[in-house]
Design an enzyme around this catalytic site. Sequence first.
Site, PDB file in Angstrom:
ATOM      1  N   PRO A  10       3.171  80.784  98.341  1.00 18.62           N
ATOM      2  CA  PRO A  10       4.186  81.829  98.356  1.00 18.62           C
ATOM      3  C   PRO A  10       5.240  81.651  99.446  1.00 18.62           C
ATOM      4  O   PRO A  10       4.936  81.241 100.564  1.00 18.62           O
ATOM      5  CB  PRO A  10       3.379  83.106  98.600  1.00 18.62           C
ATOM      6  CG  PRO A  10       2.092  82.651  99.174  1.00 18.62           C
ATOM      7  CD  PRO A  10       1.828  81.306  98.575  1.00 18.62           C
ATOM      8  N   ASN A  11       6.451  81.960  99.043  1.00 19.95           N
ATOM      9  CA  ASN A  11       7.642  81.996  99.918  1.00 19.95           C
ATOM     10  C   ASN A  11       8.169  80.618 100.297  1.00 19.95           C
ATOM     11  O   ASN A  11       9.214  80.515 100.948  1.00 19.95           O
ATOM     12  CB  ASN A  11       7.370  82.834 101.190  1.00 19.95           C
ATOM     13  CG  ASN A  11       7.019  84.263 100.849  1.00 19.95           C
ATOM     14  OD1 ASN A  11       7.750  84.909 100.105  1.00 19.95           O
ATOM     15  ND2 ASN A  11       5.902  84.757 101.342  1.00 19.95           N
ATOM     16  N   ARG A  18      14.663  80.629 104.931  1.00 15.37           N
ATOM     17  CA  ARG A  18      13.602  81.464 105.491  1.00 15.37           C
ATOM     18  C   ARG A  18      13.303  81.048 106.937  1.00 15.37           C
ATOM     19  O   ARG A  18      12.867  79.920 107.185  1.00 15.37           O
ATOM     20  CB  ARG A  18      12.343  81.252 104.648  1.00 15.37           C
ATOM     21  CG  ARG A  18      11.108  81.906 105.167  1.00 15.37           C
ATOM     22  CD  ARG A  18       9.864  81.341 104.501  1.00 15.37           C
ATOM     23  NE  ARG A  18       8.709  82.077 104.899  1.00 15.37           N
ATOM     24  CZ  ARG A  18       7.463  81.649 104.762  1.00 15.37           C
ATOM     25  NH1 ARG A  18       7.213  80.483 104.184  1.00 15.37           N
ATOM     26  NH2 ARG A  18       6.454  82.376 105.162  1.00 15.37           N
ATOM     27  N   TYR A  23      10.724  77.185 110.296  1.00 16.14           N
ATOM     28  CA  TYR A  23      10.444  76.255 109.194  1.00 16.14           C
ATOM     29  C   TYR A  23      11.513  75.175 109.003  1.00 16.14           C
ATOM     30  O   TYR A  23      11.337  74.289 108.169  1.00 16.14           O
ATOM     31  CB  TYR A  23      10.263  77.042 107.893  1.00 16.14           C
ATOM     32  CG  TYR A  23       9.085  78.002 107.943  1.00 16.14           C
ATOM     33  CD1 TYR A  23       7.790  77.520 108.032  1.00 16.14           C
ATOM     34  CD2 TYR A  23       9.283  79.383 107.926  1.00 16.14           C
ATOM     35  CE1 TYR A  23       6.712  78.389 108.106  1.00 16.14           C
ATOM     36  CE2 TYR A  23       8.212  80.268 107.996  1.00 16.14           C
ATOM     37  CZ  TYR A  23       6.924  79.761 108.084  1.00 16.14           C
ATOM     38  OH  TYR A  23       5.851  80.615 108.157  1.00 16.14           O
ATOM     39  N   ASN A  79      -0.025  73.315 100.772  1.00 17.31           N
ATOM     40  CA  ASN A  79       0.506  74.295 101.713  1.00 17.31           C
ATOM     41  C   ASN A  79       0.373  75.643 101.012  1.00 17.31           C
ATOM     42  O   ASN A  79       1.217  76.025 100.195  1.00 17.31           O
ATOM     43  CB  ASN A  79       1.965  74.020 102.076  1.00 17.31           C
ATOM     44  CG  ASN A  79       2.447  74.976 103.163  1.00 17.31           C
ATOM     45  OD1 ASN A  79       1.800  75.984 103.449  1.00 17.31           O
ATOM     46  ND2 ASN A  79       3.591  74.669 103.768  1.00 17.31           N
ATOM     47  N   ALA A  82       0.808  81.941 103.075  1.00 17.15           N
ATOM     48  CA  ALA A  82       0.011  83.056 103.597  1.00 17.15           C
ATOM     49  C   ALA A  82      -1.364  83.144 102.932  1.00 17.15           C
ATOM     50  O   ALA A  82      -2.298  83.710 103.526  1.00 17.15           O
ATOM     51  CB  ALA A  82       0.777  84.359 103.402  1.00 17.15           C
ATOM     52  N   GLU A 103      -4.922  70.115 103.867  1.00 16.25           N
ATOM     53  CA  GLU A 103      -4.252  71.385 104.175  1.00 16.25           C
ATOM     54  C   GLU A 103      -3.031  71.089 105.032  1.00 16.25           C
ATOM     55  O   GLU A 103      -3.119  70.357 106.015  1.00 16.25           O
ATOM     56  CB  GLU A 103      -5.232  72.296 104.937  1.00 16.25           C
ATOM     57  CG  GLU A 103      -4.605  73.603 105.394  1.00 16.25           C
ATOM     58  CD  GLU A 103      -5.584  74.461 106.193  1.00 16.25           C
ATOM     59  OE1 GLU A 103      -6.791  74.135 106.254  1.00 16.25           O
ATOM     60  OE2 GLU A 103      -5.110  75.453 106.780  1.00 16.25           O
ATOM     61  N   HIS A 105       0.570  72.623 106.965  1.00 15.28           N
ATOM     62  CA  HIS A 105       1.464  73.690 107.415  1.00 15.28           C
ATOM     63  C   HIS A 105       2.656  73.071 108.127  1.00 15.28           C
ATOM     64  O   HIS A 105       2.488  72.159 108.951  1.00 15.28           O
ATOM     65  CB  HIS A 105       0.743  74.662 108.361  1.00 15.28           C
ATOM     66  CG  HIS A 105      -0.456  75.278 107.716  1.00 15.28           C
ATOM     67  ND1 HIS A 105      -0.357  76.223 106.729  1.00 15.28           N
ATOM     68  CD2 HIS A 105      -1.772  75.013 107.861  1.00 15.28           C
ATOM     69  CE1 HIS A 105      -1.568  76.540 106.313  1.00 15.28           C
ATOM     70  NE2 HIS A 105      -2.443  75.814 106.972  1.00 15.28           N
ATOM     71  N   ARG A 112       0.934  80.489 116.716  1.00 16.33           N
ATOM     72  CA  ARG A 112       1.647  81.678 116.220  1.00 16.33           C
ATOM     73  C   ARG A 112       0.733  82.916 116.287  1.00 16.33           C
ATOM     74  O   ARG A 112      -0.213  82.941 117.063  1.00 16.33           O
ATOM     75  CB  ARG A 112       2.176  81.385 114.802  1.00 16.33           C
ATOM     76  CG  ARG A 112       3.168  80.200 114.800  1.00 16.33           C
ATOM     77  CD  ARG A 112       3.689  79.934 113.407  1.00 16.33           C
ATOM     78  NE  ARG A 112       4.473  81.065 112.911  1.00 16.33           N
ATOM     79  CZ  ARG A 112       4.830  81.205 111.621  1.00 16.33           C
ATOM     80  NH1 ARG A 112       4.494  80.269 110.739  1.00 16.33           N
ATOM     81  NH2 ARG A 112       5.536  82.252 111.249  1.00 16.33           N
TER      82      ARG A 112
HETATM   83  C1  DQA Z   1       2.854  78.079 106.552  1.00 14.92           C
HETATM   84  C2  DQA Z   1       2.209  78.959 107.639  1.00 14.92           C
HETATM   85  C3  DQA Z   1       1.697  80.246 107.053  1.00 14.92           C
HETATM   86  O1  DQA Z   1       1.088  81.051 108.074  1.00 14.92           O
HETATM   87  C4  DQA Z   1       2.815  81.041 106.430  1.00 14.92           C
HETATM   88  O2  DQA Z   1       2.308  82.221 105.833  1.00 14.92           O
HETATM   89  C5  DQA Z   1       3.614  80.246 105.461  1.00 14.92           C
HETATM   90  C6  DQA Z   1       3.928  78.845 105.789  1.00 14.92           C
HETATM   91  C7  DQA Z   1       3.523  76.825 107.146  1.00 14.92           C
HETATM   92  O3  DQA Z   1       3.852  75.939 106.354  1.00 14.92           O
HETATM   93  O4  DQA Z   1       3.720  76.733 108.361  1.00 14.92           O
HETATM   94  O5  DQA Z   1       4.072  80.740 104.448  1.00 14.92           O
HETATM   95  O6  DQA Z   1       1.840  77.656 105.663  1.00 14.92           O
END
Ligand code: DQA
Length: 149
Positions: A10-11, A18, A23, A79, A82, A103, A105, A112
Site C-alpha cells: 500500500p501507498n 509521498r 522515500y 515491500n 504498512a 523483505e 524497505h 523511525r
Molecule cells: C516502507 C516502510 C513502512 O513502514 C511504510 O509503511 C511504507 C514503506 C518502506 O519502504 O520504507 O509504506 O515499507
Amino acid sequence: MQTALVLNGPNLNLLGSREPAVYGAQTLADVEALCRAACAAHGFALDFRQSNHEGVLVDWIHEAGRALAAGTLAGVILNAGAYTHTSVALHDAIKGTGVAVIELHISNVHAREPFRHHSYISPVARGVIAGFGVAGYALAIAALAEPRP
Ligand code: DQA
C-alpha cells in the site's frame, strides 16, 4: 529463465510525491525500470506489481508458490509497506507456500517510529534490506542471485 517477482504494497504507488524526504523523488515507474536493469544483469525475468489490498498481496504470494513448484520462480522481493507491521495473513502466506522472500524497505524502519520496528514478514523472510533508498531493490535482486548459505 527464472522470474524475480517484485511485490509492492500500500501507498507505494505514491512514490515520488509521498514524503520525498523519507522515500526520495523516484516514482514507482522509476523503480520498475531500475529492477528491470538489475534483472537483466542477473539473468532474471521481471514481474513487477503493486497493490493497496492485503488480500491481493496474499493471492500473489500463493501464485508465487505455484511458480516455485513449477521451477519458474527465482524468488520474491516484498515491500509490504504498512502491512509489514500488521499482517499475520502475509506471514502465513509466506510460511504456507515456502517461497523465498526478501523483505525490503526503502527507509530504515528501525530508525523511525516504534510501530515500524516490528515486522510480521522478517521471521519468514530469507533476508531483510532496509534503509538504502530505492537502490535496495537492485540489492535485493542481486541477493536473489546469490547461492543459499
Ligand atoms: C516502507 C516502510 C513502512 O513502514 C511504510 O509503511 C511504507 C514503506 C518502506 O519502504 O520504507 O509504506 O515499507
